[in-house]
Write a protein that holds these residues in place. Structure first.
Motif, PDB file in Angstrom:
ATOM      1  N   THR A  15      11.909  -4.535   3.191  1.00 18.29           N
ATOM      2  CA  THR A  15      12.055  -5.925   2.752  1.00 18.29           C
ATOM      3  C   THR A  15      10.939  -6.281   1.761  1.00 18.29           C
ATOM      4  OG1 THR A  15      12.987  -6.395   4.898  1.00 18.29           O
ATOM      5  CG2 THR A  15      12.276  -8.290   3.612  1.00 18.29           C
ATOM      6  N   ASP A  41      19.160  -5.045   4.643  1.00 20.44           N
ATOM      7  CA  ASP A  41      19.831  -4.595   5.882  1.00 20.44           C
ATOM      8  C   ASP A  41      21.338  -4.551   5.748  1.00 20.44           C
ATOM      9  OD1 ASP A  41      17.549  -4.142   7.424  1.00 20.44           O
ATOM     10  OD2 ASP A  41      17.310  -6.282   7.793  1.00 20.44           O
ATOM     11  N   ILE A 100       0.853  -1.186   0.000  1.00 23.68           N
ATOM     12  CA  ILE A 100       0.000   0.000   0.000  1.00 23.68           C
ATOM     13  C   ILE A 100       0.884   1.230   0.000  1.00 23.68           C
ATOM     14  CG2 ILE A 100      -1.830   1.222   1.250  1.00 23.68           C
ATOM     15  CD1 ILE A 100      -2.892  -1.535   1.106  1.00 23.68           C
ATOM     16  N   GLY A 134      10.581  -1.995  10.146  1.00 19.23           N
ATOM     17  CA  GLY A 134       9.225  -2.467   9.873  1.00 19.23           C
ATOM     18  C   GLY A 134       8.398  -1.558   8.984  1.00 19.23           C
ATOM     19  N   LEU A 135       9.061  -0.809   8.102  1.00 19.22           N
ATOM     20  CA  LEU A 135       8.293   0.135   7.271  1.00 19.22           C
ATOM     21  C   LEU A 135       8.116  -0.330   5.823  1.00 19.22           C
ATOM     22  CD1 LEU A 135       9.569   3.620   8.522  1.00 19.22           C
ATOM     23  CD2 LEU A 135       7.611   2.300   9.280  1.00 19.22           C
TER      24      LEU A 135
END
Ligand SMILES: Nc1ncnc2c1ncn2[C@@H]1O[C@H](COP(=O)(O)OP(=O)(O)OP(=O)(O)O)[C@@H](O)[C@H]1O
Length: 447
Positions: free
Chosen positions: A160, A216, A123, A156-157
Motif C-alpha cells: 500500500t 488488494d 526503506i 504488512g510488507l
C-alpha cells in the motif's frame, strides 16, 4: 587526449548506453540523469532523490564506466552520483509554469492518496527493492514502461505504501490525476451505483483518470459483477494509455476465483514481488520509524526486535509505538527487559532450533490446511504440495534423518521423503512461485 569540458562526453556515453540497455530501463533510469561536470577523471551526475541515486549506483555505474571506456578508452574513470538541489530547483520551476492549469486538474478529484507514504520514506532492501524500483519507474514514466504494474507480497510488507508513493509522485511531479482505491471500496461503490442507477457516473469517474491504483485486488476474486466492471475499467484505461497499478497478497495465478481474462491482463505488464524483510532492512525500518515517532531505541532493543520472529512491518511499527507509549507514560527508558515484558504475548523470540513441529505449523498456516491433512496420505494437490514442501524444509532446517521426518508425517517411508524432497528441489530450479512460497515460510521460522 580528448578534452572533455562539457556535457558532450555524457551525450556520447548516453549513446552507448542506449544501445546496451533495454528501452524501458534507458527511459526510466538513465535518460533523466543530469550531467553536472567532468573533473579530475570523475563524472558527476545528478539525480532527483536518494532512492534513484541508490538504484543507479547499484545497477548502472558499472555500465556507465564500460560505456566511457568503449567510447573514449578511459578506463580509470570515477562516476559520482549526487542528489542535487539543481535537479529539484528545476523541477520546482517547471511545476510553477503550469501550476494554474494543473491545479484545476489535480484538485478536481479526491484522490484518496495518503501524503505520508512516499518514496523518500520507503526503506528499500533486498526484499523489496525490485518492487520499489518498478514503482519508481512507473511513477517517472506512467503508462510507458510497465503497464499494468502488479505488486504482490505478504501482509504488512509495504504494498500500500508503494501505491501511495506512486500516487504522490505522479501528482506532484507529473501533475496527473491519480486515484487510490481499495478493491473493497471499488466493490461497494459499484454496488451502490447499481442500486441507485448511477452506473454512468461510476464509469466516468474511473475512466477519466491518469493513474489508477487499486489495492488488494484479491478481494474482487469470486465477485462476478465487480470483476466484469473492473475488467471494462481496466480495458478502457489501458486503451487510452493510462497507468494501472494493482496490489495483491498473491501472484495472479494463485488468486482463487479470479477470472482468467483479468488474470491474463495482470500478467501483461510487470509483476513485482515484495518478500519479508531481511535483518538489515528490518533494522533500517525500525530506526527510521523510531526516529519519526521520536522514540529512543538502544542498539540492544533494536537487536532484540530485529531478532524476534516478525516480518510484518505494520506489526513492527505497532510494537515500537507501544513501547514508546509505555516508556513515556512511565517515564522510563526502553530496555530489552521492558520490551520482553510488554510484548511477551505477541512477540516470539527467535530460537536457533527449528523443529519439525514448527515447520508443520507454519506450512499449515501458510496453506490454510490442517496438521492432520499434512500428515495424512491424501493425494489431492492442495495437501501433497504443502507436505512435500514441509519435508523439504525439515531436511533443510533440522538435523532429522529421512526416517525421522517420515515418522512425523504419519509414518511415511524414508523413500517417500527422499522422493518428495527431490521433487521440490527439481521444481525449484524453474518455478519462481514455489521458490517464493518456500522463502516466505522459511522467513517465519528463521530470520
Ligand atoms: N520498506 C518500508 N519502509 C518504510 N515503511 C514501510 C516499509 N514497508 C512497510 N512499511 C510500513 O509498514 C506499514 C504497513 O505497510 P503497507 O500498509 O504498505 O502493507 P501492505 O503490504 O499493503 O499490507 P496489506 O497486505 O495488509 O495491505 C505502513 O505503515 C508502511 O509505511
Amino acid at each position: 587526449m580528448i578534452n572533455y569540458h562539457d556535457s558532450n562526453l555524457w551525450l556520447s556515453i548516453l549513446d552507448v548506453l542506449k544501445n546496451s540497455t533495454s528501452e524501458q530501463n534507458f527511459t526510466t533510469w538513465i535518460k533523466p540523469i543530469k550531467f553536472l561536470e567532468f573533473k579530475n577523471n570523475t563524472i558527476t551526475l545528478c539525480v532527483k532523490n536518494i532512492f534513484i541515486k541508490n538504484w543507479v549506483d547499484k545497477n548502472y555505474v558499472d555500465l556507465i564506466k564500460t560505456a566511457a571506456f568503449k567510447k573514449h578508452s578511459i578506463s580509470d574513470i570515477n562516476i559520482k552520483i549526487i542528489v542535487s538541489d539543481k535537479y529539484i530547483d528545476e523541477d520546482k520551476r517547471n511545476s510553477k509554469i503550469d501550476e494554474n492549469t494543473i491545479k484545476t486538474k489535480v484538485d478536481t478529484i479526491n484522490s484518496y492518496i495518503n501524503k505520508e507514504y512516499t518514496f523518500e520514506n520507503f526503506i528499500s532492501g533486498n526484499s523489496n527493492q525490485f518492487a520499489a524500483a518498478a514503482s519508481q519507474a512507473v511513477a517517472n514514466n506512467p503508462a510507458t514502461v510497465y503497464n499494468p504494474l502488479f505488486i504482490y507480497g505478504g501482509v504488512g510488507l509495504g504494498k500500500t505504501h508503494l501505491l501511495h508513493a506512486i500516487g504522490n509522485c505522479v501528482i506532484q511531479n507529473k501533475k496527473l490525476r491519480a486515484f487510490y482505491y481499495s478493491s473493497e471500496k471499488f466493490t461497494n461503490e459499484l454496488i451502490n451505483s447499481i442500486r441507485y442507477g448511477k452506473m454512468d457516473e461510476f464509469r466516468n469517474k474511473f475512466r477519466n483518470i491518469d493513474v489508477l491504483l487499486i489495492d488488494d485486488v484479491q478481494f474482487i476474486a469470486g465477485k462476478e459483477r465487480t470483476q466484469e466492471e473492473f475488467f471494462h475499467t481496466f480495458n478502457s484505461l489501458y486503451e487510452s494509455q493510462k497507468q494501472i497499478v494493482v496490489t495483491s497478497d498473491k501472484f495472479p495465478k494463485e488468486i482463487p476465483g479470479l477470472e482468467e481474462r483479468l488474470r491474463s491482463r495482470f500478467e501483461w505488464g510487470l509483476i513485482a514481488d515484495i518478500q519479508p524483510p531481511d535483518n538489515e532492512t528490518k533494522q533500517a525500518i525500525l530506526e527510521a520509524k523510531a526516529e519519526k515517532n521520536k522514540i529512543k531505541l538502544t542498539k540492544e532493543v533494536t537487536d532484540f526486535l530485529v531478532n524476534s520472529v516478525i516480518s510484518n512491518i505494520r506489526e513492527l511499527e505497532g510494537y515500537i509505538v507501544r513501547l514508546g507509549a509505555y516508556a513515556s507514560l512511565t517515564s522510563t527508558e526502553i530496555t530489552v527487559e521492558m520490551a520482553k515484558e510488554i510484548l511477551k504475548d505477541i512477540i516470539i523470540e527467535k530460537s536457533s532450533i527449528v523443529t519439525i513441529e514448527d515447520i508443520q505449523k507454519k506450512a499449515c498456516q501458510h496453506f490454510n490446511i490442517k496438521i492432520s491433512d499434512l500428515k495424512s496420505s491424501k493425494r489431492a494437490k492442495k495437501y501433497v504440495v504443502p507436505r512435500q514442501i514441509s519435508m523439504y524444509l525439515c531436511r533443510q532446517l533440522t538435523d532429522c534423518s529421512y526416517p525421522e521426518i517420515g515418522e512425523h508425517f504419519g509414518g511415511k517411508d524414508h523413500s517417500t521423503v527422499i522422493h518428495s524432497i527431490k521433487k521440490i528441489e527439481a521444481e525449484m530450479e524453474t518455478n519462481q512461485i514455489l521458490k517464493n512460497i518456500i522463502r516466505n515460510i522459511k522467513s517465519t521460522l528463521v530470520v
